[in-house]
Enzyme design. Structure first.
Site, PDB file in Angstrom:
ATOM      1  N   ASP A  51       0.824  -1.203   0.000  1.00 19.80           N
ATOM      2  CA  ASP A  51       0.000   0.000   0.000  1.00 19.80           C
ATOM      3  C   ASP A  51       0.862   1.259   0.000  1.00 19.80           C
ATOM      4  O   ASP A  51       2.071   1.217   0.238  1.00 19.80           O
ATOM      5  CB  ASP A  51      -0.908   0.013   1.230  1.00 19.80           C
ATOM      6  CG  ASP A  51      -2.100  -0.919   1.098  1.00 19.80           C
ATOM      7  OD1 ASP A  51      -2.292  -1.472   0.006  1.00 19.80           O
ATOM      8  OD2 ASP A  51      -2.823  -1.081   2.097  1.00 19.80           O
ATOM      9  N   LYS A  72      -3.886   3.180  -2.365  1.00 19.01           N
ATOM     10  CA  LYS A  72      -5.110   3.961  -2.497  1.00 19.01           C
ATOM     11  C   LYS A  72      -4.917   5.262  -1.731  1.00 19.01           C
ATOM     12  O   LYS A  72      -4.478   5.257  -0.584  1.00 19.01           O
ATOM     13  CB  LYS A  72      -6.317   3.225  -1.904  1.00 19.01           C
ATOM     14  CG  LYS A  72      -6.728   1.975  -2.658  1.00 19.01           C
ATOM     15  CD  LYS A  72      -7.957   1.380  -1.984  1.00 19.01           C
ATOM     16  CE  LYS A  72      -8.524   0.222  -2.776  1.00 19.01           C
ATOM     17  NZ  LYS A  72      -7.591  -0.899  -2.819  1.00 19.01           N
ATOM     18  N   MET A 185      -8.463   8.293   7.925  1.00 19.84           N
ATOM     19  CA  MET A 185      -8.856   8.807   6.601  1.00 19.84           C
ATOM     20  C   MET A 185      -9.865   9.940   6.711  1.00 19.84           C
ATOM     21  O   MET A 185     -10.858   9.984   5.973  1.00 19.84           O
ATOM     22  CB  MET A 185      -9.419   7.666   5.737  1.00 19.84           C
ATOM     23  CG  MET A 185      -8.430   6.544   5.490  1.00 19.84           C
ATOM     24  SD  MET A 185      -9.156   5.074   4.732  1.00 19.84           S
ATOM     25  CE  MET A 185     -10.086   4.370   6.113  1.00 19.84           C
TER      26      MET A 185
END
Length: 261
Positions: A51, A72, A185
């Site tokens: 990631d 991502k 996030m």
């Protein structure tokens, strides 16, 4: 870490067999927070699918492995989850030792459960290697106890990814619980999160901290309140990756930092 110690760990671990996928957590950032079994897995992997939150210094521990980026990031070009799963399956069927490496812990907002389920459906053997979840490690590193006698009896991990959408959490209920919230996030949606918490009854002077790039050389910790944090984050140019900590536990940071080394 000495080579004999790594060799000992490798000998006592289950065999990383060709055609297997190990879903591993890389911890909050700095390699010193890797678990010993993840270090051993890094030394054996043929290919690492990693990631965006996996630090380059972690990947450097596996010079023998092919590195495939599958990150991502909100608002940036990202690899679709279905594509990542298909890649893991394809690599395993090439009889490679596949290490799926994620920031933090693979089962805490890492979509590791989805990947494990897909591998199980396809009959591909896998193992989960836990990692230090970024929230708890980041708070400890910033001298913010996740739980503190006399302050809280629970803590909530939440994702801010869907804030302001139909799929959002009920922030009003979280505010009414009057327990700390650790938001993953959430930087893009910080104004919405603050607004929803205030609407749910959270006090304007409730302490808030933002921990950016936790445990790395780029770490920054910003503290404020629900009333000030949005303005301060903009002024200080705080961005992702970052964790948002909301609750009275944040007030412990100033006390602990007096003697922390």
């Amino acid at each position: 870490m000495s080579a004999p110690l790594i060799d000992h760990i490798a000998r006592t671990m289950p065999d990383f067999m060709p055609g297997h996928v190990w879903l591993a957590g890389a911890g909050p950032g700095d390699p010193r927070h890797l678990t010993l079994e993840v270090v051993a897995a890094l030394s054996q992997a043929d290919v690492i699918v990693h990631d965006a939150l996996v630090d380059a210094s972690v990947l450097d521990l596996a010079p023998q492995a092919q590195k495939i980026f599958a990150g991502k990031r909100g608002g940036q070009p990202s690899t679709a989850q279905d594509e990542i799963i298909d890649r893991l399956i394809a690599l395993a069927r090439q009889d490679l030792r596949v290490l799926r490496l994620k920031g933090g812990d693979p089962f805490i907002f890492g979509r590791g459960g989805e990947e494990a389920e897909a591998l199980a459906t396809e009959g591909i053997s896998f193992r989960v290697l836990p990692g230090l979840t970024s929230a708890l490690a980041a708070l400890a590193n910033a001298n913010i106890p996740a739980t503190m006698r006399g302050i809280n009896k629970a803590v909530t991990f939440a994702t801010g990814h869907a804030a302001g959408t139909a799929d959002d959490l009920d922030w009003s209920r979280l505010a009414a619980a009057d327990q700390p919230i650790i938001v993953y996030m959430g930087m893009k949606a910080l104004p919405t999160i603050v607004e929803e918490l205030r609407a749910g009854g959270a006090a304007a002077d409730l302490p808030v901290a933002i921990i950016m790039a936790a445990t790395t050389g780029k770490e920054r910790v910003l503290t404020g309140t629900l009333a000030t944090i949005v303005t301060e984050a903009i002024r200080e140019k705080i961005g992702s990756p970052a964790l948002i900590v909301i609750g009275e536990i944040v007030s412990m940071r100033a006390r602990l930092c007096r003697a922390s080394i």
